[in-house]
Design an enzyme around this catalytic site. Structure first.
Site, PDB file in Angstrom:
ATOM      1  N   VAL A   9       0.925  -1.305   0.079  1.00  0.00           N
ATOM      2  CA  VAL A   9      -0.409  -0.328  -0.065  1.00  0.00           C
ATOM      3  C   VAL A   9       0.414   1.774   0.012  1.00  0.00           C
ATOM      4  CG1 VAL A   9      -2.385  -1.181   1.282  1.00  0.00           C
ATOM      5  CG2 VAL A   9      -0.526  -0.204   2.491  1.00  0.00           C
ATOM      6  N   SER A  10       0.291   2.517  -0.479  1.00  0.00           N
ATOM      7  CA  SER A  10       1.396   3.542  -0.600  1.00  0.00           C
ATOM      8  C   SER A  10       1.764   4.835   1.002  1.00  0.00           C
ATOM      9  CB  SER A  10       0.492   4.468  -1.027  1.00  0.00           C
ATOM     10  OG  SER A  10       0.503   3.764  -2.774  1.00  0.00           O
ATOM     11  N   THR A  11       0.881   3.814   1.727  1.00  0.00           N
ATOM     12  CA  THR A  11       0.776   4.923   2.983  1.00  0.00           C
ATOM     13  C   THR A  11       0.055   4.002   4.121  1.00  0.00           C
ATOM     14  OG1 THR A  11      -1.366   5.885   3.055  1.00  0.00           O
ATOM     15  CG2 THR A  11       0.005   7.286   1.667  1.00  0.00           C
ATOM     16  N   GLN A  14      -3.918   3.594   5.251  1.00  0.00           N
ATOM     17  CA  GLN A  14      -4.226   2.673   3.985  1.00  0.00           C
ATOM     18  C   GLN A  14      -4.257   1.122   4.389  1.00  0.00           C
ATOM     19  OE1 GLN A  14      -2.056   3.931   0.346  1.00  0.00           O
ATOM     20  NE2 GLN A  14      -3.089   2.752  -0.589  1.00  0.00           N
ATOM     21  N   VAL A  35       4.608   2.092   1.094  1.00  0.00           N
ATOM     22  CA  VAL A  35       6.208   2.648   0.382  1.00  0.00           C
ATOM     23  C   VAL A  35       4.815   3.806  -0.900  1.00  0.00           C
ATOM     24  CG1 VAL A  35       7.999   1.909   0.714  1.00  0.00           C
ATOM     25  CG2 VAL A  35       6.451   1.040  -1.527  1.00  0.00           C
TER      26      VAL A  35
END
Length: 228
Positions: A9-11, A14, A35
């Site tokens: 996931v990006s954050t 999430q 990341v």
């Protein structure tokens, strides 16, 4: 042949549970990373740890192929690195579902569609929020899903929120969320022709089997049900 999972996931905000639910039952080990942005393999700690653990003939397993990279270029770099190491990829959902041990149009197509979809979601979300601000609209549970609500549902799903979380956050029913997401899957299929152009420009290659596969996807999209 061992299955090793990768959750991305990006954050930190999430949720990873949806990917975990798919990978944990079938993988001997699952690596996780949070990341954002386009990063090389050596800048992604979860992926790097998975690569250190994997052995030739193992399969790096992801729920969807875009977990390998946030855009076409990043995904292709990861795939190239894996295949050079003798490691395959297993994809559980999407048009690239299955086991892969070499590059193919369907993998390239899935990555290109994911990149195109992500750009479209970002644009629609930004436009929808701006339109809502101009109208001074807040809250409410609409009876019809307009473009703004649909964009919000898709953006939240792209952040790996659950169906119930999306329904509560957007202010619609669980059934409505299911209908919007189901309609979006076929929207992705109908974008296949445009994605092919992207791939042709970037990779400058095609073949008869690839064209036939694209034609099958396009035919399926032309007979899609109309989402309510």
């Amino acid at each position: 042949m061992t299955l090793v999972g990768l959750v991305r996931v990006s954050t930190d905000k999430q949720e990873t549970q949806r990917q975990r639910d798919a990978l944990d039952p079938i993988c001997v080990k699952v690596f996780e990373e949070k990341v954002s942005g386009t990063l090389s393999v050596d800048q992604r700690p979860g992926l790097q740890a998975a690569l250190d653990y994997l052995r030739p003939d193992d399969l790096l397993t992801v729920q969807e192929v875009d977990r390998l990279g946030r855009n076409l270029l990043e995904g292709l770099l990861v795939l190239t690195d894996l295949f050079e190491r003798g490691i395959g990829v297993k994809v559980l959902d999407g048009i690239a579902v299955g086991e892969h041990t070499e590059r193919s149009l369907v993998l390239d197509l899935a990555l290109a569609l994911a990149e195109d979809r992500r750009r479209d979601i970002v644009r629609k979300t930004r436009n929808g929020l701006e339109a809502a601000r101009k109208r001074g609209k807040v809250g409410g549970r609409p009876t019809v899903v307009d473009g703004d609500k649909r964009a919000a549902i898709l953006a939240r799903r792209d952040r790996d929120e659950s169906i119930r979380e999306i329904a509560a956050g957007v202010g619609v029913s669980v059934g409505t969320v299911h209908r919007v997401l189901a309609g979006h899957v076929t929207d992705a299929q109908i974008n296949a022709a445009r994605a092919k152009l992207i791939i042709d420009k970037k990779l400058q290659r095609t073949s008869k089997p690839h064209i036939e596969k694209l034609a099958e996807l396009k035919t399926a999209s032309e007979h899609r049900p109309v989402a309510s």
